[in-house]
Enzyme design. Structure first.
Site, PDB file in Angstrom:
ATOM      1  N   HIS A  27      -6.735   0.178   8.519  1.00  0.00           N
ATOM      2  CA  HIS A  27      -6.204   1.403   7.507  1.00  0.00           C
ATOM      3  C   HIS A  27      -4.511   0.310   7.175  1.00  0.00           C
ATOM      4  O   HIS A  27      -3.849  -0.388   8.517  1.00  0.00           O
ATOM      5  CB  HIS A  27      -5.853   2.532   8.461  1.00  0.00           C
ATOM      6  CG  HIS A  27      -4.281   3.381   7.592  1.00  0.00           C
ATOM      7  ND1 HIS A  27      -3.316   2.921   7.290  1.00  0.00           N
ATOM      8  CD2 HIS A  27      -4.568   4.300   7.002  1.00  0.00           C
ATOM      9  CE1 HIS A  27      -2.443   3.999   6.496  1.00  0.00           C
ATOM     10  NE2 HIS A  27      -3.924   4.760   6.037  1.00  0.00           N
ATOM     11  N   GLU A  73      -7.027   1.273  -0.832  1.00  0.00           N
ATOM     12  CA  GLU A  73      -6.330   1.862  -1.141  1.00  0.00           C
ATOM     13  C   GLU A  73      -4.424   1.542  -0.933  1.00  0.00           C
ATOM     14  O   GLU A  73      -4.389   0.862   0.131  1.00  0.00           O
ATOM     15  CB  GLU A  73      -5.827   2.734   0.640  1.00  0.00           C
ATOM     16  CG  GLU A  73      -6.462   4.010   1.161  1.00  0.00           C
ATOM     17  CD  GLU A  73      -6.227   5.015   2.403  1.00  0.00           C
ATOM     18  OE1 GLU A  73      -5.937   5.845   2.049  1.00  0.00           O
ATOM     19  OE2 GLU A  73      -5.813   4.414   3.761  1.00  0.00           O
TER      20      GLU A  73
HETATM   21  P1  PGA Z   1      -1.298   9.447   1.862  1.00  0.00           P
HETATM   22  O1  PGA Z   1      -2.190   8.302   2.737  1.00  0.00           O
HETATM   23  O2  PGA Z   1      -2.009  10.939   1.125  1.00  0.00           O
HETATM   24  O3  PGA Z   1      -0.366   9.953   2.550  1.00  0.00           O
HETATM   25  O4  PGA Z   1      -0.601   8.839   0.549  1.00  0.00           O
HETATM   26  C1  PGA Z   1      -3.328   8.015   2.935  1.00  0.00           C
HETATM   27  C2  PGA Z   1      -3.992   7.814   3.855  1.00  0.00           C
HETATM   28  O5  PGA Z   1      -2.805   6.842   4.386  1.00  0.00           O
HETATM   29  O6  PGA Z   1      -4.727   7.151   4.030  1.00  0.00           O
END
Ligand code: PGA
Length: 229
Positions: free
Chosen positions: A85, A155
């Site tokens: 992450h 992401e």
């Molecule tokens: P967010 O976070 O939906 O608050 O942007 C997503 C994540 O960090 O997995």
């Protein structure tokens, strides 16, 4: 679709107990929900709920004070773990080589990794992001049997918790590359919420979403699920 709920470092014990009680009333339709709470609350989750860890140690069991091993997480009944992450690198200074060790630990403990991968704002604007993401993925997966079970979560780093979401076309460049190259389930994460899900669910080559902020608020999450179904 898969809907994974990343709580990050939120909730006290009383708050998570209340959340877990309310969670029972959520209408999840036929979605595959994955709950990802702060690690110390994993033993509070009931058996019928699929859950994941937010992270695992890069080390095997042993004298590593404060580390939580993949084997320990597995023994609590977790099915999945997040790996790589972006908050581990942007806020905790971990690099890809540490993520790779964590990935190996996850595989050797029979946890299914949800490998998070993303680009910076600069890489995105430069237009080099698809290549960069492939390069990072190939590094993480080098020497690993690609037929193993894993999920990939795209992401964009600049989208996490910011309310900034790339266009569907931009997201698709990555999700299509990921699907064609690795042929695994692909999630999108980064400011996905009940307001933009109508648009985001049109993205091609995604199998679900990784949610941060909205995962903490069950009424908004319910709205999100209603629109996703
Ligand atoms: P967010 O976070 O939906 O608050 O942007 C997503 C994540 O960090 O997995």
């Amino acid at each position: 679709m898969i809907v994974a709920l990343n709580h990050k470092s939120n909730f006290t014990k009383d708050e998570i107990l209340k959340y877990l009680e309310d969670y029972k009333n959520l209408n999840t339709y036929n979605h595959e929900m994955i709950l990802i709470p702060t690690a110390c609350y994993l033993p509070l989750i009931e058996k019928n709920i699929t859950f994941a860890s937010e992270d695992v140690s890069s080390k095997e069991m042993g004298a590593y004070t404060g580390e939580i091993t993949a084997k320990a997480i597995k023994s609590l009944g977790a099915t999945y773990t997040l790996i790589n992450h972006s908050e581990r690198s942007t806020k905790m200074n971990e690099d890809l080589s540490i993520s790779k060790k964590k990935l190996e630990q996850a595989f050797s403990s029979d946890l299914i990794p949800i490998i998070c991968i993303g680009d910076t704002k600069e890489e995105h604007e430069r237009g080099t992001y698809v290549d960069k993401i492939k390069e990072d993925m190939d590094y993480l997966l080098s020497d690993i049997d690609k037929s193993k079970d894993f999920i990939i979560a795209y992401e964009p780093i600049f989208a996490i918790g910011t309310g900034i979401v790339p266009t569907n076309l931009d997201i698709e460049k990555v999700t299509t590359m990921l699907k064609e190259t690795y042929n695994k389930k692909i999630l999108y994460g980064g400011s996905a919420n009940e307001k933009n899900i109508d648009e985001l669910k049109q993205v091609k080559n995604i199998d679900g979403f990784l949610l941060g902020g909205i995962s903490l608020k069950l009424d908004f999450l319910q709205e999100f699920l209603n629109k996703l179904q």
